[in-house]
Design an enzyme around this catalytic site. Structure first.
Site, PDB file in Angstrom:
ATOM      1  N   ASP A 264       0.803  -1.226   0.000  1.00 59.00           N
ATOM      2  CA  ASP A 264       0.000   0.000   0.000  1.00 59.00           C
ATOM      3  C   ASP A 264       0.832   1.270   0.000  1.00 59.00           C
ATOM      4  O   ASP A 264       0.605   2.177  -0.809  1.00 59.00           O
ATOM      5  CB  ASP A 264      -1.005  -0.008   1.155  1.00 59.00           C
ATOM      6  CG  ASP A 264      -0.384   0.180   2.526  1.00 59.00           C
ATOM      7  OD1 ASP A 264       0.692  -0.403   2.799  1.00 59.00           O
ATOM      8  OD2 ASP A 264      -0.962   0.917   3.347  1.00 59.00           O
TER       9      ASP A 264
ATOM     10  N   ASP B 128      -4.651   3.531  -3.229  1.00 61.37           N
ATOM     11  CA  ASP B 128      -3.274   3.985  -3.003  1.00 61.37           C
ATOM     12  C   ASP B 128      -2.877   5.020  -4.047  1.00 61.37           C
ATOM     13  O   ASP B 128      -2.228   6.028  -3.733  1.00 61.37           O
ATOM     14  CB  ASP B 128      -2.304   2.804  -3.069  1.00 61.37           C
ATOM     15  CG  ASP B 128      -2.666   1.694  -2.091  1.00 61.37           C
ATOM     16  OD1 ASP B 128      -3.192   2.007  -1.009  1.00 61.37           O
ATOM     17  OD2 ASP B 128      -2.409   0.522  -2.425  1.00 61.37           O
TER      18      ASP B 128
END
Length: 306
Positions: free
Chosen positions: A31, A257
């Site tokens: 992430d 993200d």
């Protein structure tokens, strides 16, 4: 005085994706690295540092080489003898993904093992980014060392951005996650939560409840909510920004993200939160149309500029 660089703290894993029969494609993702990838692609000449810990195995060496090939350094992140990276595999049902992880002994769990090196990595950074997953992979002492280093960087002038990114399987108890995330928000300037995560962790009834709760600690919050509008809470006002519908997404991995990285790149470039959110939505819509977590830089840049 903060410098010109951007730093992201966390775990980059080996990613297995694109299964065709017994064959898989291997890449690198996670992430906070996915966010840095977009942020770096969209931030011109800003130095980019991925702050973690790495093994000394061939896969870790390949990971570090991949970063370097794409203009991302690792600063003073420790290289730990005998350690190795975590691994996950993506399986898709249509465009929706599920994950299987092998990460219990990943090197990144030792990213705060040298607090002095960690603090050095965060010196002279314009922006420092981390997430709830960064917190979740650390033990209590390492988590305290991380938050101390982030607070020190913030006091020196860095902007701190944080995505709570709650993943229940990484936490022994929901109460532990709540406490750690509240501590992180206390040293945060820009919060980038996702509403379903916040609903699961804090029982928020609506995105406004998330914005109101986090707004008591953080001056600028953008609540992501999939294809529903994002909610911006900044400067005492609430604004919704519609997401972009993609009729036939290919792979939703990394969309949130990439939204985060694009939003932060836009804010660093001087755009206000409203325009930054519009650009972030465009990038997220582009990312779900490619496979894997990391879209090519040229796709990110074209979407960002519109």
């Amino acid at each position: 005085m903060a410098g010109n660089g951007v730093a992201s703290i966390g775990e980059c894993m080996l990613e297995l994706s694109g299964q065709t029969g017994p064959n898989w494609r291997m890449g690198f993702a996670g992430d906070t690295f996915n966010t840095l990838w977009a942020l770096h692609a969209l931030s011109g000449d800003r130095p980019a540092t991925y702050v973690s810990a790495f093994g000394d195995d061939p896969f870790s060496q390949g990971q570090i080489a991949f970063f370097a090939e794409n203009g991302i350094g690792i600063g003073s992140s420790p290289i730990i003898q005998g350690a190795r990276p975590g691994l996950y595999a993506i399986t898709l049902t249509g465009a929706e993904r599920s994950f299987t992880y092998w990460r219990g002994d990943a090197a990144a769990r030792q990213l705060a093992s040298d607090p002095a090196a960690l603090s050095k990595n965060l010196e002279n950074q314009s922006l420092v980014y981390f997430s709830g997953i960064t917190l979740a992979i650390l033990d209590d002492a390492a988590r305290a060392a991380l938050l101390a280093a982030v607070a020190k960087a913030r006091a020196a002038g860095s902007t701190v951005a944080f995505d709570p990114n709650y993943r229940p399987r990484l936490w022994p108890r929901r109460e532990d996650a709540r406490a750690a995330i509240v501590e992180a928000l206390a040293v945060t300037d820009i919060a980038l939560p996702t509403f379903p995560d916040e609903q699961m962790l804090f029982d928020d009834k609506a995105p406004q409840a998330t914005a109101d709760r986090i707004g008591r600690l953080v001056g600028e919050t953008v609540v992501k909510n999939g294809e529903a509008p994002a909610l911006i809470a900044a400067n005492g006002t609430l604004r919704e920004v519609a997401a972009i519908h993609v009729a036939t997404p290919v792979d939703t991995t990394g969309a949130g993200d990439s939204f985060n990285g694009s939003y932060l790149a836009a804010r660093l470039a001087g755009h206000d939160p409203l325009e930054a959110t519009r650009r972030a939505h465009r990038v997220a819509a582009a990312v779900v149309q490619v496979r894997g977590a990391l879209a090519p830089f040229e796709i990110l840049r074209a979407a960002f500029e519109g």
